[in-house]
Enzyme design. Structure first.
Site, PDB file in Angstrom:
ATOM      1  N   ASP A   1       0.840  -1.201   0.000  1.00 29.95           N
ATOM      2  CA  ASP A   1       0.000   0.000   0.000  1.00 29.95           C
ATOM      3  C   ASP A   1       0.874   1.249   0.000  1.00 29.95           C
ATOM      4  OD1 ASP A   1      -2.300   1.485   0.032  1.00 29.95           O
ATOM      5  OD2 ASP A   1      -2.672   1.262   2.174  1.00 29.95           O
TER       6      ASP A   1
ATOM      7  N   ASN B   1       1.373   3.372  -2.935  1.00 29.23           N
ATOM      8  CA  ASN B   1       1.937   3.800  -4.226  1.00 29.23           C
ATOM      9  C   ASN B   1       1.451   5.204  -4.597  1.00 29.23           C
ATOM     10  OD1 ASN B   1       2.990   1.252  -4.390  1.00 29.23           O
ATOM     11  ND2 ASN B   1       1.614   0.522  -5.997  1.00 29.23           N
TER      12      ASN B   1
ATOM     13  N   ASN C   1     -10.507  -2.884  -6.290  1.00 29.02           N
ATOM     14  CA  ASN C   1      -9.669  -2.066  -7.184  1.00 29.02           C
ATOM     15  C   ASN C   1     -10.271  -1.884  -8.579  1.00 29.02           C
ATOM     16  OD1 ASN C   1      -6.473  -3.204  -5.817  1.00 29.02           O
ATOM     17  ND2 ASN C   1      -7.715  -1.432  -5.279  1.00 29.02           N
TER      18      ASN C   1
ATOM     19  N   ARG D   1      -5.368  -1.762   8.748  1.00 29.48           N
ATOM     20  CA  ARG D   1      -6.527  -2.505   8.228  1.00 29.48           C
ATOM     21  C   ARG D   1      -6.060  -3.788   7.561  1.00 29.48           C
ATOM     22  NH1 ARG D   1      -7.985   2.699   6.444  1.00 29.48           N
ATOM     23  NH2 ARG D   1      -6.934   2.419   4.452  1.00 29.48           N
TER      24      ARG D   1
END
Ligand code: FPP
Length: 244
Positions: A22, A24, A70, A196
């Site tokens: 996570d 980017n 996504n 998370r």
């Protein structure tokens, strides 16, 4: 290279490491760059982490590359991610063969564009016999979807009279997941500081050791990965029992 180079104890290495990659987008934003540039740099981290995992002797590396959620991102970003994935698979095939890496995918992969699915199938076929490490890419993956799929498969077996409800065990459920032929992750890493699990391997991470780092994925490289493995080796895993 041998894992002793990194002062890791080979006997207590995690067999399976799972990573939520996570950050980017934030990496790119900090540099006033387009989000796609963040994903491109993130691909370099993927290469680095695959390589070091193989070097130290991790047996399964699972990377959360694309979630069921996504698909809702802007179509340009989805297309760019698919292109990066396809290029990665093509360019890494020889490296995977050289290092005996078997590529596997978990998730609802039939949703992937045909050209990506073609390359993915080719690489999976070509690397099927490799025994050094499994590189497991979670693609169009969502854990709740995986659990619903398992429940349906089991319900069908009951309906067909092949199974009694009393025969439904934890092992049976595990064997109906995409990860049926793999050990559960010993380690779950999440980059970018978010606390998370984002619908990732919900069943399989029941006893995983969790490591959250603030480092954004494109900056996450081998040194920090090795540090996490070393910290893991210092933790006492209890599996619900009391300490020593
Ligand atoms: C999360 O960052 C990352 C992703 C949704 C995709 C991960 C993809 C790669 C690392 C590149 C391609 C993958 C492979 C296997 C070659 P984000 O966009 O959610 O970041 P943000 O939360 O900072 O916006």
């Amino acid at each position: 290279m041998n894992s002793s180079n990194f002062s890791l104890t080979p006997e207590s290495l995690p067999k399976h490491v799972a990573i939520i990659m996570d950050g980017n987008g934030r990496w790119a934003k900090k540099r006033a760059l387009n989000r796609i540039r963040g994903h491109r740099e993130g691909t370099e981290s993927v290469r680095d982490i695959v390589q070091v995992s193989r070097e130290v002797g991790v047996k399964v590396l699972t990377l959360y590359a694309f979630s069921t959620e996504n698909w809702k991102r802007p179509s340009m970003e989805v297309a760019a991610l698919m292109k990066l994935l396809k290029n990665f698979l093509k360019s890494e095939l020889s490296e995977m063969m050289e290092n005996s890496i078997c590529l596997n995918a978990i998730g609802d992969i039939k949703k992937l564009p045909y050209d990506v699915l073609d390359v993915l199938s080719e690489v999976m076929d070509a690397t099927r016999q490799n025994q050094g490490m499994i590189l497991n890419l979670a693609l169009s993956y969502g854990s709740r979807h995986e659990l619903v799929r398992a429940a349906r498969r089991i319900a069908n077996q009951v309906k067909e009279g092949q199974l009694e409800p009393d025969e439904i065990t934890e092992e049976l459920l595990s064997s109906n997941l995409y990860t049926h032929n793999m050990p559960d992750p010993d380690v779950l890493i999440r980059t970018s500081g978010e606390m998370r699990v984002s619908n990732f391997l919900l069943w399989q991470i029941a006893y995983s050791e969790i490591f959250v780092t603030k480092t954004l994925w494109p900056d996450f490289r081998r040194e920090e990965f090795i540090q996490i493995l070393s910290d893991y080796q210092k933790r006492e895993r209890r599996f619900g029992l009391t300490g020593a």
